[in-house]
Design a protein around this motif. Structure first.
Motif, PDB file in Angstrom:
ATOM      1  N   GLU A 285       7.962  -0.747  97.600  1.00  0.00           N
ATOM      2  CA  GLU A 285       6.552  -1.139  97.587  1.00  0.00           C
ATOM      3  C   GLU A 285       5.814  -0.702  96.326  1.00  0.00           C
ATOM      4  O   GLU A 285       4.779  -1.282  95.985  1.00  0.00           O
ATOM      5  CB  GLU A 285       5.861  -0.574  98.822  1.00  0.00           C
ATOM      6  CG  GLU A 285       6.393  -1.162 100.129  1.00  0.00           C
ATOM      7  CD  GLU A 285       5.678  -0.617 101.351  1.00  0.00           C
ATOM      8  OE1 GLU A 285       4.952   0.393 101.209  1.00  0.00           O
ATOM      9  OE2 GLU A 285       5.835  -1.201 102.440  1.00  0.00           O
ATOM     10  N   GLU A 286       6.313   0.325  95.643  1.00  0.00           N
ATOM     11  CA  GLU A 286       5.629   0.833  94.452  1.00  0.00           C
ATOM     12  C   GLU A 286       6.376   0.500  93.155  1.00  0.00           C
ATOM     13  O   GLU A 286       6.159   1.148  92.131  1.00  0.00           O
ATOM     14  CB  GLU A 286       5.454   2.349  94.563  1.00  0.00           C
ATOM     15  CG  GLU A 286       4.592   2.793  95.732  1.00  0.00           C
ATOM     16  CD  GLU A 286       3.123   2.428  95.549  1.00  0.00           C
ATOM     17  OE1 GLU A 286       2.722   2.119  94.411  1.00  0.00           O
ATOM     18  OE2 GLU A 286       2.383   2.447  96.550  1.00  0.00           O
ATOM     19  N   THR A 287       7.240  -0.516  93.199  1.00  0.00           N
ATOM     20  CA  THR A 287       8.004  -0.886  92.006  1.00  0.00           C
ATOM     21  C   THR A 287       7.093  -1.215  90.831  1.00  0.00           C
ATOM     22  O   THR A 287       7.343  -0.809  89.686  1.00  0.00           O
ATOM     23  CB  THR A 287       8.932  -2.082  92.301  1.00  0.00           C
ATOM     24  OG1 THR A 287       9.861  -1.723  93.325  1.00  0.00           O
ATOM     25  CG2 THR A 287       9.698  -2.487  91.052  1.00  0.00           C
ATOM     26  N   GLU A 288       6.027  -1.938  91.099  1.00  0.00           N
ATOM     27  CA  GLU A 288       5.097  -2.322  90.024  1.00  0.00           C
ATOM     28  C   GLU A 288       4.472  -1.082  89.386  1.00  0.00           C
ATOM     29  O   GLU A 288       4.383  -0.983  88.152  1.00  0.00           O
ATOM     30  CB  GLU A 288       4.014  -3.241  90.574  1.00  0.00           C
ATOM     31  CG  GLU A 288       3.077  -3.775  89.500  1.00  0.00           C
ATOM     32  CD  GLU A 288       2.077  -4.782  90.045  1.00  0.00           C
ATOM     33  OE1 GLU A 288       1.111  -5.093  89.316  1.00  0.00           O
ATOM     34  OE2 GLU A 288       2.250  -5.255  91.186  1.00  0.00           O
ATOM     35  N   TYR A 289       4.036  -0.131  90.210  1.00  0.00           N
ATOM     36  CA  TYR A 289       3.475   1.106  89.672  1.00  0.00           C
ATOM     37  C   TYR A 289       4.524   1.897  88.903  1.00  0.00           C
ATOM     38  O   TYR A 289       4.263   2.399  87.798  1.00  0.00           O
ATOM     39  CB  TYR A 289       2.896   1.967  90.785  1.00  0.00           C
ATOM     40  CG  TYR A 289       2.645   3.401  90.350  1.00  0.00           C
ATOM     41  CD1 TYR A 289       1.646   3.703  89.436  1.00  0.00           C
ATOM     42  CD2 TYR A 289       3.440   4.427  90.834  1.00  0.00           C
ATOM     43  CE1 TYR A 289       1.429   5.012  89.013  1.00  0.00           C
ATOM     44  CE2 TYR A 289       3.237   5.741  90.424  1.00  0.00           C
ATOM     45  CZ  TYR A 289       2.235   6.030  89.508  1.00  0.00           C
ATOM     46  OH  TYR A 289       2.033   7.318  89.089  1.00  0.00           O
ATOM     47  N   LEU A 290       5.722   2.011  89.460  1.00  0.00           N
ATOM     48  CA  LEU A 290       6.781   2.781  88.799  1.00  0.00           C
ATOM     49  C   LEU A 290       7.168   2.155  87.466  1.00  0.00           C
ATOM     50  O   LEU A 290       7.585   2.858  86.535  1.00  0.00           O
ATOM     51  CB  LEU A 290       7.999   2.887  89.720  1.00  0.00           C
ATOM     52  CG  LEU A 290       7.804   3.786  90.948  1.00  0.00           C
ATOM     53  CD1 LEU A 290       8.939   3.603  91.943  1.00  0.00           C
ATOM     54  CD2 LEU A 290       7.682   5.251  90.540  1.00  0.00           C
ATOM     55  N   THR A 291       7.005   0.846  87.342  1.00  0.00           N
ATOM     56  CA  THR A 291       7.266   0.181  86.066  1.00  0.00           C
ATOM     57  C   THR A 291       6.278   0.639  84.996  1.00  0.00           C
ATOM     58  O   THR A 291       6.612   0.713  83.807  1.00  0.00           O
ATOM     59  CB  THR A 291       7.210  -1.347  86.231  1.00  0.00           C
ATOM     60  OG1 THR A 291       8.198  -1.744  87.194  1.00  0.00           O
ATOM     61  CG2 THR A 291       7.508  -2.056  84.914  1.00  0.00           C
ATOM     62  N   THR A 292       5.045   0.970  85.401  1.00  0.00           N
ATOM     63  CA  THR A 292       4.075   1.495  84.435  1.00  0.00           C
ATOM     64  C   THR A 292       4.424   2.920  84.018  1.00  0.00           C
ATOM     65  O   THR A 292       4.040   3.358  82.933  1.00  0.00           O
ATOM     66  CB  THR A 292       2.645   1.481  85.016  1.00  0.00           C
ATOM     67  OG1 THR A 292       2.543   2.436  86.089  1.00  0.00           O
ATOM     68  CG2 THR A 292       2.284   0.108  85.540  1.00  0.00           C
TER      69      THR A 292
END
Length: 328
Positions: A285-292
């Motif tokens: 669920e936090e892949t997008e955040y972890l990409t940052t």
């Protein structure tokens, strides 16, 4: 009566102290869990910190922290209770489970959580060094000062295996007047910029910031691994052929043939199913955040994260994969 009260009180105090000591171990405590990551300056360290923060925000009554570690040292840390969750590689986890090199005994209790991404072993040398290949180093006994990352990291482990296939080792390098500098990726970059090393390597996801800076600061050549050695490394250690595409870095005009080990997050089997279920859920669920936090998560795919992990899945991770329908 006073003596009886005194001894009863003493027994209760000692019992409480014993209970406190038992719960102070990492896996023995239901309140504090540790994630062991990678060296400072690498990609794993900030990811581990971000995951610890996410778990602290989403799991009540528990405290998560991250600490530096290494790809080959982390399985031992988790198996012996110094940490609960770790970052490593599929090949390394297989070796840990079987008790084969670099381990001298089996490490029990390790379970996979997720395969995160494939990497590539980078090796660069200044154009001015005159080094053209690993064969060149071996045949001409070239003096090299090498920064391969710290001992205990997967980066350094790959280094030993590659040069063994080319017929030399650390002792040979020293006998030729060279030196192995077992420092972090960031410290290795400083040595590179200052001209103190003429080989700089790491197992990381391209393009990696340290190598972007290294190739921009010094005209550099990448060393490729021969097809024969690639085949041998795969047969002996499960290392997989990888390519750093031409143009990935400054002055890199050709593809570089190298090896990779998929980066895998794992945990001790004693960590509760519920905790690892939520940990796996956050990865998704936090892949997008972890990409940052780090671009390596651009390559994370929850649909294949349960595959090619090297060892069996933790029940908590398996529960999540089955729940969302990506695993039969």
């Amino acid at each position: 009566m006073k003596r009886i009260i005194f001894f009863v009180s003493l027994i209760l105090i000692l019992a409480a102290c014993g209970s406190s000591e038992e719960s102070s171990g990492s896996q023995g405590s239901s309140q504090d869990l540790t994630i062991t990551t990678g060296a400072q300056g690498g990609s794993w360290y900030p990811i581990g910190g971000a995951l610890a923060e996410l778990m602290n925000e989403n799991i009540d009554g528990m405290t998560f922290s991250s600490v530096p570690g290494g790809g080959t040292s982390n399985p031992k840390s988790v198996a012996t209770g110094k940490a609960d969750i770790g970052f490593s590689y599929n090949s390394t986890l297989v070796s840990a489970q079987e008790g084969t090199d670099p381990y001298n005994k089996k490490l029990d209790g390790l379970k996979a959580v997720a395969k995160v991404y494939d990497m590539a072993w980078h090796v660069i040398t200044p154009e001015s060094s005159g080094i053209t290949s690993f064969e060149d180093i071996a045949e001409n006994q070239i003096r090299v000062n090498w920064a391969p990352n710290k001992k205990g990291t997967g980066d350094e482990w790959i280094t030993t295996k590659v040069i063994e296939e080319y017929g030399f080792n650390y002792d040979d390098i020293e006998s030729w007047g060279g030196k192995m500098n077992f420092v972090s990726i960031s410290d290795g970059l400083s040595l590179w910029r200052d001209g103190h090393v003429n080989l700089y390597s790491a197992h990381t996801l391209p393009p990696q910031s340290s190598f972007i800076e290294a190739t921009m600061s010094v005209d550099s050549n990448f060393l490729s691994i021969s097809d024969k050695v690639l085949q041998s490394l795969n047969e002996k250690y499960g290392l997989v052929e990888a390519t750093i595409p031409a143009g990935t870095y400054e002055g890199q005009n050709e593809d570089v043939k190298t090896v990779t080990m998929p980066m895998t997050i794992f945990a001790h089997e004693d960590v509760s199913e519920d905790v690892i279920y939520h940990f796996t859920k956050l990865l998704d669920e936090e892949t997008e955040y972890l990409t940052t936090v780090h671009q390596v998560f651009k390559n994370f795919d929850i649909e294949t994260a349960w595959k090619d992990t090297g060892i069996d899945l933790h029940p908590g991770a398996q529960k999540y994969y089955e729940e969302i329908g990506v695993m039969e």
